[in-house]
Write a protein that holds these residues in place. Structure first.
Motif, mmCIF file in Angstrom:
data_model
loop_
_atom_site.group_PDB
_atom_site.id
_atom_site.type_symbol
_atom_site.label_atom_id
_atom_site.label_comp_id
_atom_site.label_asym_id
_atom_site.label_seq_id
_atom_site.Cartn_x
_atom_site.Cartn_y
_atom_site.Cartn_z
ATOM 1 N N ALA A 6 48.692 38.963 92.472
ATOM 2 C CA ALA A 6 47.761 40.078 92.447
ATOM 3 C C ALA A 6 46.902 40.068 93.703
ATOM 4 O O ALA A 6 46.384 39.026 94.109
ATOM 5 C CB ALA A 6 46.872 39.982 91.211
ATOM 6 N N GLU A 12 41.185 40.675 86.981
ATOM 7 C CA GLU A 12 42.162 40.227 85.991
ATOM 8 C C GLU A 12 41.443 39.798 84.713
ATOM 9 O O GLU A 12 40.491 39.013 84.756
ATOM 10 C CB GLU A 12 42.988 39.071 86.544
ATOM 11 N N THR A 13 41.906 40.313 83.581
ATOM 12 C CA THR A 13 41.290 40.012 82.286
ATOM 13 C C THR A 13 42.389 39.863 81.240
ATOM 14 O O THR A 13 43.395 40.572 81.287
ATOM 15 C CB THR A 13 40.337 41.148 81.843
ATOM 16 N N THR A 14 42.196 38.961 80.317
ATOM 17 C CA THR A 14 43.100 38.824 79.175
ATOM 18 C C THR A 14 42.350 39.251 77.924
ATOM 19 O O THR A 14 41.273 38.730 77.626
ATOM 20 C CB THR A 14 43.600 37.376 79.025
ATOM 21 N N PHE A 23 47.404 40.647 78.938
ATOM 22 C CA PHE A 23 46.850 40.513 80.284
ATOM 23 C C PHE A 23 46.830 41.876 80.962
ATOM 24 O O PHE A 23 47.771 42.668 80.827
ATOM 25 C CB PHE A 23 47.694 39.541 81.108
ATOM 26 N N ALA A 25 45.439 43.794 84.823
ATOM 27 C CA ALA A 25 44.757 43.832 86.112
ATOM 28 C C ALA A 25 44.167 45.225 86.292
ATOM 29 O O ALA A 25 44.719 46.208 85.788
ATOM 30 C CB ALA A 25 45.735 43.515 87.242
#
Length: 290
Positions: A6, A12-14, A23, A25
């Motif tokens: 990325a 970025e987060t889950t 997940f 982005a």
């Protein structure tokens, strides 16, 4: 299809969606757009849309999830209703993002996810762009050679780099020279994740309920298609060897608010092979610019 790393500008987060990790982005500001990737071996959101994220982010809040079963999201899906399972989790992701409504852009498997979400809950979708979506007439003709190559990847002697390279270079794109060896290597490494091998996310339906599953995966058998109000743009490569380009005409004839664009000398991956065209026409359509 370059590196799947990325870019630094991506957040970025889950997210926890129905007990599973999704997940995603994200970058940009503006109306929210979810980019939903295809279902080929080793696929992921950012790698699928590497040539599009930056351009679309100039005007939109771009959110790029890894679909369930892929990338950094939880592996395994409900094989009895794959498209329903995907759309339920992407709808759950919208909830986690605090979004009642968003634009959906879907390629192939991701296009089927977007279309199912729109059919089930049209109030959650603003506008929709589908590129060679899956599930269009899939029970009315034999599978294409490209789809057979995809579905057979984990069968027989199992996954191999040679099988993946053949799928990508021969079936996924029109011009194989555009695909660097490094891209095949990356996809291959992702495709042999032990969790993925144990439960491939895209399989040929089998067992006593296989016919029921197939019918659920064929949108042309869904009467709701004829009254779906969501403004939709269908983009299809004229040389698509995975999903038949005639599917575009089927959708344009059935859906009451559907535009169709067929791209010459283009395979299954319109957003990659014709990135400049895709970025322009997608941004304009989502903004309501005709």
């Amino acid at each position: 299809m370059t590196s799947t790393t990325a870019p630094p500008e991506l957040r970025e987060t889950t997210y926890d969606v129905a007990g599973r990790k999704i997940f995603a982005a994200e970058t940009g500001d503006g109306p929210p757009v979810l980019l939903l990737h295809g279902g080929g071996p080793g696929a992921s959101g950012v790698s699928n849309y590497r040539r599009n994220i930056g351009e679309l982010a100039k005007e939109y809040r771009v959110i790029v999830p890894d679909l369930p079963g892929y990338g950094r999201s939880t592996k395994g899906i409900d094989s009895a209703d794959p498209f329903g399972f995907l759309s339920d989790h992407i709808r759950g992701l919208l909830d986690e993002l605090g979004l009642h409504k968003a634009h959906l852009v879907g390629n192939s498997y991701g296009g089927a996810c977007a279309l199912r979400l729109a059919l089930d809950t049209p109030d959650r979708v603003d506008r929709m762009v589908l590129m060679g979506p899956g599930g269009i007439g899939t029970t009315r003709a034999l599978p294409t050679p490209g789809l057979n190559s995809l579905l057979n990847y984990y069968t027989g002697q199992g996954p191999s780099r040679l099988k993946l390279e053949k799928f990508i270079r021969h079936y996924l794109v029109f011009n194989a020279a555009e695909i660097p060896d490094s891209a095949v290597d990356e996809r291959y490494r992702a495709s042999i994740d032990p969790e993925v091998v144990a439960s491939p996310p895209l399989q040929r339906p089998s067992g006593p309920n296989a016919l029921r599953t197939l019918w659920k995966m064929d949108f042309t058998r869904d009467a709701r298609l004829d009254r779906l109000p969501v403004p939709t743009l269908v983009l299809w490569g004229a040389n698509d060897k995975v999903n038949r380009p005639s599917g575009g005409r089927t959708l344009a004839a059935r859906m009451p608010n559907c535009d169709l664009y067929v791209a010459a000398n283009t395979g299954h991956w319109v957003q990659f092979e014709r990135a400049a065209l895709f970025n322009r026409i997608c941004a304009d359509f989502l903004a309501g610019r005709r």
